[in-house]
Design a protein around this motif. Structure first.
Motif, PDB file in Angstrom:
ATOM      1  N   LEU A  18      -7.441  29.812  -7.775  1.00 47.61           N
ATOM      2  CA  LEU A  18      -8.277  30.644  -8.642  1.00 47.61           C
ATOM      3  C   LEU A  18      -7.779  32.093  -8.682  1.00 47.61           C
ATOM      4  CD1 LEU A  18     -11.819  29.226  -7.761  1.00 47.61           C
ATOM      5  CD2 LEU A  18     -10.398  28.729  -9.762  1.00 47.61           C
ATOM      6  N   ASN A  19      -7.264  32.595  -7.575  1.00 43.86           N
ATOM      7  CA  ASN A  19      -6.692  33.945  -7.574  1.00 43.86           C
ATOM      8  C   ASN A  19      -5.447  34.007  -8.457  1.00 43.86           C
ATOM      9  OD1 ASN A  19      -8.451  35.504  -6.012  1.00 43.86           O
ATOM     10  ND2 ASN A  19      -7.553  34.797  -4.095  1.00 43.86           N
ATOM     11  N   ASP A  20      -4.681  32.927  -8.463  1.00 44.51           N
ATOM     12  CA  ASP A  20      -3.502  32.855  -9.316  1.00 44.51           C
ATOM     13  C   ASP A  20      -3.922  32.896 -10.786  1.00 44.51           C
ATOM     14  OD1 ASP A  20      -0.415  32.099  -9.188  1.00 44.51           O
ATOM     15  OD2 ASP A  20      -1.302  30.931 -10.808  1.00 44.51           O
ATOM     16  N   ALA A  21      -4.995  32.157 -11.110  1.00 42.69           N
ATOM     17  CA  ALA A  21      -5.512  32.157 -12.488  1.00 42.69           C
ATOM     18  C   ALA A  21      -6.063  33.536 -12.858  1.00 42.69           C
ATOM     19  CB  ALA A  21      -6.599  31.093 -12.633  1.00 42.69           C
ATOM     20  N   LEU A  22      -6.661  34.220 -11.887  1.00 47.26           N
ATOM     21  CA  LEU A  22      -7.191  35.562 -12.130  1.00 47.26           C
ATOM     22  C   LEU A  22      -6.068  36.540 -12.437  1.00 47.26           C
ATOM     23  CD1 LEU A  22      -9.651  37.486 -12.057  1.00 47.26           C
ATOM     24  CD2 LEU A  22      -9.246  37.758  -9.599  1.00 47.26           C
ATOM     25  N   VAL A  62      -6.233  34.265 -16.912  1.00 43.74           N
ATOM     26  CA  VAL A  62      -6.886  33.068 -17.449  1.00 43.74           C
ATOM     27  C   VAL A  62      -8.398  33.142 -17.246  1.00 43.74           C
ATOM     28  CG1 VAL A  62      -7.021  30.548 -17.279  1.00 43.74           C
ATOM     29  CG2 VAL A  62      -4.817  31.706 -17.050  1.00 43.74           C
ATOM     30  N   ILE A  63      -8.833  33.688 -16.117  1.00 46.59           N
ATOM     31  CA  ILE A  63     -10.253  33.873 -15.839  1.00 46.59           C
ATOM     32  C   ILE A  63     -10.507  35.341 -15.492  1.00 46.59           C
ATOM     33  CG2 ILE A  63     -10.707  31.507 -15.099  1.00 46.59           C
ATOM     34  CD1 ILE A  63     -10.355  32.369 -12.218  1.00 46.59           C
ATOM     35  N   GLU A  64     -11.748  35.777 -15.623  1.00 49.46           N
ATOM     36  CA  GLU A  64     -12.083  37.181 -15.384  1.00 49.46           C
ATOM     37  C   GLU A  64     -12.460  37.457 -13.934  1.00 49.46           C
ATOM     38  OE1 GLU A  64     -15.083  38.258 -18.146  1.00 49.46           O
ATOM     39  OE2 GLU A  64     -13.775  38.076 -19.906  1.00 49.46           O
TER      40      GLU A  64
END
Length: 396
Positions: A176-180, A184-186
């Protein structure tokens, strides 16, 4: 047959009369494009009336966006949507929000990127496939909430040890940190999740009696494997004792041992063999000396059958090593033992016998903010540490 329109909220006739007139003017059957009034279009099809929005771009080109059934919109909502989409077009922004990947899609790409760089890749892959995908796999990354993460944590804690759940949560956090960071995510919903409590510091050391018992059981296991060789011709045997002995003699981590290649050895002379450990947990390579026991293990492992081109000293997979070691601890009847205890025991024996902390830390690959090593070379006192390990564990 006349198509019956579903009831829907209507605005004031004086304000929205032009749209009502457009709706009333639609033919019973349309085969071409929608009819528009002020960029709001209607199209009557076999299943009812659909609504469209037309926007004009700065380059004077136009785009038509289908919004769905008219019964789902009021005229006021359509005017608001028209203004929103026209504003995006004026700012040269995408008219439709980008589709956010599901957790399964993003996790798959994350694992592909980590395949050759992550330490313990097999463990990460197991966390994702066995513990994260069943709960989050089909969910869009933007739809994963802190509440959902806490619910998953509760389920995991019901059957697994706190330390195991903590490692799984670390993997979820990493994804999720990678996506952040990728935009990709806020926000990362796992960042504010409940803490995993009940994890106690683990300080397991092995006594001489424990070690003698472990190696006695290994000898028994390998004797049985040689007896059953004809029944299991594809099974790799004869490496377990050498593997565990290497761990206690070198103080290396499990994955570091599995990654060792014969090409990592530098033979400076008959007495001095230096091993380069390049693929380390910290990412910082180090070197250690080989004692006579380790040299003997290298010689015996050269004779072990292996696939062509396999230059690993121990040509076994992580899964095979974990299965063999788990079975070993079970047969030994020793409580809460793992291979890492060999590393901890190795270090404690060296410190107990007078090897300075700096040398032991360098040998194990530990670093801190005060001890930055510009050159990775064998420490002066490592020769003493190597001989001490040889003398201490030679009777096993």
């Amino acid at each position: 047959m006349e198509i019956m329109e579903s009831k829907r909220p209507r605005g004031r006739p004086s304000r929205y009369a032009k749209y009502e007139q457009l709706l009333a003017s639609l033919p019973h059957s349309m085969t071409k494009r929608p009819l528009y009034v002020d960029q709001i279009g209607l199209f009557r099809g076999a299943r009812g009336v659909t609504v469209w929005i037309k926007v004009r771009h700065p380059d004077r080109k136009s785009s038509e966006i289908k919004l769905g059934s008219l019964t789902s919109w009021s005229w006021e909502q359509l005017e608001q949507k028209r203004s929103e989409l026209q504003g995006r077009a004026d700012r040269d922004e995408p008219l439709r929000p980008k589709k956010v990947a599901t957790f399964a899609e993003y996790a798959d790409g994350w694992l592909q990127r980590k395949r050759h760089t992550a330490k313990g890749y097999g463990t990460l892959k197991g966390h994702v496939s066995k513990h994260l995908l069943p709960t989050f796999g089909k969910t869009s990354l933007s739809d994963i909430s802190t509440t959902a993460v806490n619910g998953w944590l509760g389920q995991q804690r019901a059957t697994l040890k706190p330390s195991t759940v903590k490692r799984q949560l670390n993997t979820l956090n990493a994804i999720l940190n990678d996506a952040l960071k990728a935009g990709v995510i806020e926000k990362n919903p796992a960042a504010l999740s409940d803490s995993v409590r009940g994890i106690e510091p683990r300080t397991r050391f092995l006594s001489d009696a424990d070690l003698k018992k472990i190696f006695a059981v290994i000898d028994k296991i390998e004797k049985e494997e040689r007896t059953d060789r004809e029944m299991k011709p594809c099974q790799k045997i004869g490496w377990l004792r050498s593997f565990v002995m290497w761990a206690i003699q070198s103080g290396m981590r499990r994955q570091e041992i599995l990654n060792l290649n014969f090409s990592d050895i530098t033979i400076m002379d008959d007495e001095t063999w230096v091993f380069s450990i390049n693929n380390t947990k910290s990412g910082h390579p180090r070197q250690i000396l080989c004692n006579d026991t380790m040299k003997g293990i290298i010689g015996s492992m050269r004779l072990m059958p292996r696939e062509k081109g396999d230059q690993r000293i121990f040509p076994v997979s992580l899964t095979t090593a974990k299965r063999k070691l788990t079975n070993l601890w079970k047969i030994c009847g020793l409580e809460d033992v793992r291979l890492h205890d060999m590393r901890r025991t190795h270090a404690s024996v060296l410190v107990k016998n007078g090897v300075d902390i700096r040398t032991v830390a360098a040998r194990l690959g530990h670093r801190d903010t005060k001890m930055l090593m510009a050159v990775y070379a064998v420490q002066n006192n490592d020769a003493y540490a190597t001989k001490l390990a040889q003398a201490t564990f030679s009777n096993l």
